[in-house]
Design an enzyme around this catalytic site. Sequence first.
Site, PDB file in Angstrom:
ATOM      1  N   GLU A   1      36.206  28.546   9.279  1.00 38.55           N
ATOM      2  CA  GLU A   1      37.631  28.216   9.425  1.00 38.55           C
ATOM      3  C   GLU A   1      38.474  29.292   8.737  1.00 38.55           C
ATOM      4  OE1 GLU A   1      40.586  25.262   6.987  1.00 38.55           O
ATOM      5  OE2 GLU A   1      38.647  24.454   7.600  1.00 38.55           O
TER       6      GLU A   1
ATOM      7  N   LYS B   1      39.077  14.691   7.780  1.00 44.75           N
ATOM      8  CA  LYS B   1      39.067  15.578   6.623  1.00 44.75           C
ATOM      9  C   LYS B   1      39.704  14.834   5.451  1.00 44.75           C
ATOM     10  CE  LYS B   1      41.386  19.760   4.949  1.00 44.75           C
ATOM     11  NZ  LYS B   1      42.234  20.927   5.325  1.00 44.75           N
TER      12      LYS B   1
END
Length: 210
Positions: free
Chosen positions: A41, A130
């Site tokens: 990411e 998340k």
Amino acid sequence: MISWNQAFAANPLIAILRGLTPERAVETASVLFDAGFRIVEVPLNSPRPLESISAIAETFGDRMVVGAGTVLTADAARAVVTAGGRLIVAPNLDAEVGEAARDAGAAWCPGVVTPTEAFLALRLGAAALKVFPAEMVPPPAVAALRAVLPPEATVIVVGGITPDTMAGYRAAGAQGFGLGSALFKPDYDLDMVLGRARQFRAALKEMREP
């Protein structure tokens, strides 16, 4: 081409490369790939993040899932996918970002803390939850959240995670971890990144062994 589900099953550790520059993108991804990482990411508040995402996707797109973090708008989500990203990660829960990600065929991982946010994210099609920031949500709180979530929901804990803190969250029901500065900082050389990546992998292996 490896899918989000395949990549996460192979290694549920997500490398968060905040501050990565395009000049170092491919070499950093290469080191992480060799260490067994399959998800990378690049936060959008990094220098020229779309260039880094594009470079990593071009080189490793069939073997790794690359995407962006700190994706705050639907336009940003679409730009990430155009650059080759297949993962949209956000610190917050924004339905428009989720819709843009899903419409573009990307996995969407919004930030949640409360059960209300978690259930709404799942209803809106989140690929994973998340839990962020982990500093605010200790393992007992994750366990309480996990107890009411559907069994198939994927929980990823992000924020201040180190090899030493992973086991507590894993025991609480977290399946994955987002790894930030304990894994990568712009001033870490490749040997440092490799060494830290191996420490996280070793900690994960220890948790998986009976």
